[in-house]
Design a protein around this motif. Structure first.
Motif, PDB file in Angstrom:
ATOM      1  N   TYR A  89     -40.029  27.432   5.147  1.00  0.00           N
ATOM      2  CA  TYR A  89     -40.767  27.162   6.385  1.00  0.00           C
ATOM      3  C   TYR A  89     -40.167  26.002   7.167  1.00  0.00           C
ATOM      4  O   TYR A  89     -40.335  25.912   8.390  1.00  0.00           O
ATOM      5  N   MET A  90     -39.442  25.109   6.472  1.00  0.00           N
ATOM      6  CA  MET A  90     -38.839  23.964   7.155  1.00  0.00           C
ATOM      7  C   MET A  90     -37.740  24.387   8.122  1.00  0.00           C
ATOM      8  O   MET A  90     -37.342  23.617   8.995  1.00  0.00           O
ATOM      9  N   TYR A  91     -37.255  25.628   8.006  1.00  0.00           N
ATOM     10  CA  TYR A  91     -36.268  26.153   8.943  1.00  0.00           C
ATOM     11  C   TYR A  91     -36.882  27.146   9.927  1.00  0.00           C
ATOM     12  O   TYR A  91     -36.168  27.762  10.714  1.00  0.00           O
ATOM     13  N   ASN A  92     -38.196  27.319   9.857  1.00  0.00           N
ATOM     14  CA  ASN A  92     -38.878  28.316  10.673  1.00  0.00           C
ATOM     15  C   ASN A  92     -40.013  27.687  11.470  1.00  0.00           C
ATOM     16  O   ASN A  92     -41.021  28.317  11.754  1.00  0.00           O
ATOM     17  N   THR A  93     -39.849  26.423  11.844  1.00  0.00           N
ATOM     18  CA  THR A  93     -40.936  25.662  12.472  1.00  0.00           C
ATOM     19  C   THR A  93     -41.371  26.242  13.799  1.00  0.00           C
ATOM     20  O   THR A  93     -42.563  26.210  14.149  1.00  0.00           O
ATOM     21  N   LEU A  94     -40.436  26.774  14.583  1.00  0.00           N
ATOM     22  CA  LEU A  94     -40.792  27.291  15.895  1.00  0.00           C
ATOM     23  C   LEU A  94     -41.789  28.437  15.811  1.00  0.00           C
ATOM     24  O   LEU A  94     -42.654  28.577  16.690  1.00  0.00           O
ATOM     25  N   SER A  95     -41.700  29.262  14.778  1.00  0.00           N
ATOM     26  CA  SER A  95     -42.651  30.369  14.633  1.00  0.00           C
ATOM     27  C   SER A  95     -44.066  29.870  14.364  1.00  0.00           C
ATOM     28  O   SER A  95     -45.047  30.565  14.653  1.00  0.00           O
ATOM     29  N   VAL A  96     -44.169  28.655  13.827  1.00  0.00           N
ATOM     30  CA  VAL A  96     -45.470  28.081  13.497  1.00  0.00           C
ATOM     31  C   VAL A  96     -45.989  27.178  14.605  1.00  0.00           C
ATOM     32  O   VAL A  96     -47.181  27.184  14.930  1.00  0.00           O
ATOM     33  N   ASN A  97     -45.087  26.403  15.229  1.00  0.00           N
ATOM     34  CA  ASN A  97     -45.502  25.383  16.192  1.00  0.00           C
ATOM     35  C   ASN A  97     -44.591  25.438  17.415  1.00  0.00           C
ATOM     36  O   ASN A  97     -43.400  25.117  17.346  1.00  0.00           O
ATOM     37  N   SER A  98     -45.156  25.820  18.560  1.00  0.00           N
ATOM     38  CA  SER A  98     -44.379  25.963  19.792  1.00  0.00           C
ATOM     39  C   SER A  98     -43.840  24.632  20.296  1.00  0.00           C
ATOM     40  O   SER A  98     -42.826  24.598  21.014  1.00  0.00           O
ATOM     41  N   ALA A  99     -44.459  23.514  19.921  1.00  0.00           N
ATOM     42  CA  ALA A  99     -44.006  22.201  20.385  1.00  0.00           C
ATOM     43  C   ALA A  99     -42.670  21.794  19.785  1.00  0.00           C
ATOM     44  O   ALA A  99     -42.050  20.830  20.237  1.00  0.00           O
ATOM     45  N   TYR A 100     -42.202  22.525  18.785  1.00  0.00           N
ATOM     46  CA  TYR A 100     -40.918  22.229  18.145  1.00  0.00           C
ATOM     47  C   TYR A 100     -39.733  22.598  19.043  1.00  0.00           C
ATOM     48  O   TYR A 100     -38.617  22.106  18.848  1.00  0.00           O
ATOM     49  N   ALA A 101     -39.952  23.432  20.035  1.00  0.00           N
ATOM     50  CA  ALA A 101     -38.871  23.960  20.869  1.00  0.00           C
ATOM     51  C   ALA A 101     -38.044  22.832  21.489  1.00  0.00           C
ATOM     52  O   ALA A 101     -38.567  21.953  22.160  1.00  0.00           O
ATOM     53  N   GLY A 102     -36.737  22.854  21.229  1.00  0.00           N
ATOM     54  CA  GLY A 102     -35.823  21.882  21.813  1.00  0.00           C
ATOM     55  C   GLY A 102     -35.766  20.546  21.122  1.00  0.00           C
ATOM     56  O   GLY A 102     -34.991  19.668  21.533  1.00  0.00           O
ATOM     57  N   SER A 103     -36.533  20.344  20.058  1.00  0.00           N
ATOM     58  CA  SER A 103     -36.632  19.015  19.444  1.00  0.00           C
ATOM     59  C   SER A 103     -35.366  18.610  18.690  1.00  0.00           C
ATOM     60  O   SER A 103     -35.157  17.426  18.430  1.00  0.00           O
ATOM     61  N   ARG A 104     -34.507  19.552  18.353  1.00  0.00           N
ATOM     62  CA  ARG A 104     -33.277  19.203  17.639  1.00  0.00           C
ATOM     63  C   ARG A 104     -32.216  18.622  18.570  1.00  0.00           C
ATOM     64  O   ARG A 104     -31.211  18.094  18.114  1.00  0.00           O
ATOM     65  N   GLY A 105     -32.429  18.763  19.873  1.00  0.00           N
ATOM     66  CA  GLY A 105     -31.506  18.163  20.822  1.00  0.00           C
ATOM     67  C   GLY A 105     -30.342  19.036  21.222  1.00  0.00           C
ATOM     68  O   GLY A 105     -29.482  18.608  22.004  1.00  0.00           O
ATOM     69  N   HIS A 106     -30.286  20.271  20.704  1.00  0.00           N
ATOM     70  CA  HIS A 106     -29.228  21.210  21.060  1.00  0.00           C
ATOM     71  C   HIS A 106     -29.726  22.615  20.739  1.00  0.00           C
ATOM     72  O   HIS A 106     -30.772  22.794  20.119  1.00  0.00           O
ATOM     73  N   MET A 107     -28.983  23.616  21.166  1.00  0.00           N
ATOM     74  CA  MET A 107     -29.405  24.991  20.907  1.00  0.00           C
ATOM     75  C   MET A 107     -29.262  25.335  19.434  1.00  0.00           C
ATOM     76  O   MET A 107     -28.246  25.048  18.798  1.00  0.00           O
ATOM     77  N   SER A 108     -30.298  25.968  18.886  1.00  0.00           N
ATOM     78  CA  SER A 108     -30.297  26.416  17.493  1.00  0.00           C
ATOM     79  C   SER A 108     -30.722  27.872  17.433  1.00  0.00           C
ATOM     80  O   SER A 108     -31.637  28.292  18.145  1.00  0.00           O
ATOM     81  N   VAL A 109     -30.055  28.629  16.564  1.00  0.00           N
ATOM     82  CA  VAL A 109     -30.392  30.034  16.327  1.00  0.00           C
ATOM     83  C   VAL A 109     -30.583  30.205  14.821  1.00  0.00           C
ATOM     84  O   VAL A 109     -29.664  29.933  14.042  1.00  0.00           O
TER      85      VAL A 109
END
Length: 305
Positions: A31-51
């Motif tokens: 789940y630590m790699y799937n945060t966006l599916s759980v919490n929309s506020a995570y979007a963009g928090s890594r500072g670069h594009m992630s797939v």
């Protein structure tokens, strides 16, 4: 009573225990790699594009057990806005659901070291049931009307407070309580409201070793809490090893390897601690993450979350 009938009854009894506890949304050990599916506020928090892509085969050896795939893409847009796309395909028994959600986040400075992100999401899911699939106890089920690509909307929201070494978040992935497939009753049932809490800390144990304990707690209205507790180590910014425990459900081993600065692969194996261990060899997850970083950010050590 022959042994096959005994096994079937045993599986049904254990499955009824699992689903009675409100496990309706797909679950992931990584789940630590799937945060966006759980919490929309995570979007963009890594500072670069992630797939990120994850495939999960749950309770291998049991016909009709859950199989889930997820793909998330997110990126910052400027300094305060993040956008993300989350896609999930979830199959169990005669049903399958396909989710597509767009995520938006807005981030403000909460302190000198922390940022607070507000997130909203919107999208929908396509819901299908083919009653000729799976192992129905009641043969009359095959005469029920199938559901083909029924569209059900999703709207969710979340908060995410984070720094370089810690994070906490709360979210509701979907405010709508539509319908889903109940594997025990083998019929349609009402989807329940889900609340998620996530949190984690990163400790530098040495110049080459970091330690991250983390937790995910899910509350489904009308059911007991479900908690995942994990502990992961990162060695030399390359190798990740850890373990996880899902309360009254399973213990897991996790491993990951940073192949290049922009490519991370991971694997998790779950060993169930319930009576299901008589019928399954376990659950498997594989994960891969691609990150598009600038040359400046490539010089920095990998983020642990």
């Amino acid at each position: 009573m022959n042994i096959n009938t005994t096994k079937i009854l045993g599986i049904l009894m254990v499955l009824s225990l699992h689903f009675a506890f409100g496990q309706q949304d797909p679950q992931f050990t990584q789940y630590m790699y799937n945060t966006l599916s759980v919490n929309s506020a995570y979007a963009g928090s890594r500072g670069h594009m992630s797939v990120t892509g994850i495939h999960r085969s749950q309770w291998v050896g049991i016909d009709g057990a859950p199989r889930t795939q997820t793909l998330t893409i997110d990126s910052p847009i400027g300094k305060k806005v993040g956008l993300g796309l989350s896609i999930v395909n979830d199959e169990i028994g005669p049903s399958d659901e396909f989710y597509v959600d767009l995520n938006f986040s807005y981030t403000i400075k909460a302190s000198e070291t922390q940022r607070l992100s507000f997130g909203i999401k919107g999208g929908g899911r396509l819901f299908n049931i083919d009653w000729t699939k799976g192992q129905a106890q009641n043969p009359d089920l095959i005469f029920q009307q199938n559901i083909n690509n029924q569209f059900l909307p999703t709207v969710g929201a979340g908060l995410y407070l984070h720094s370089e070494k810690s994070y906490i978040g709360v979210s509701v992935p979907n405010f709508f309580t539509d319908q889903h497939y109940d594997d025990i009753q083998q019929s349609l049932a009402a989807e329940r409201l889900h609340f998620f809490f996530i949190g984690g800390l990163v400790f530098d144990l040495s110049g080459n070793t970091r330690f991250k304990p983390a937790v995910l707690v899910k509350h489904v209205v009308g059911a007991p809490l479900i908690a995942d507790i994990s502990a992961n180590f990162m060695f030399y910014d390359r190798l990740r090893l850890g373990a996880s425990y899902r309360w009254d459900d399973s213990v897991s081993g996790l491993a990951g390897f940073q192949i290049t600065p922009g490519v991370l692969i991971g694997y998790a194996f779950d060993y169930t601690t319930t009576e299901l261990q008589q019928f399954t060899t376990g659950s498997h997850e594989v994960m891969i993450r691609f990150e598009l970083k600038s040359e400046e950010k490539r010089l920095k050590s990998p983020r642990f979350f």
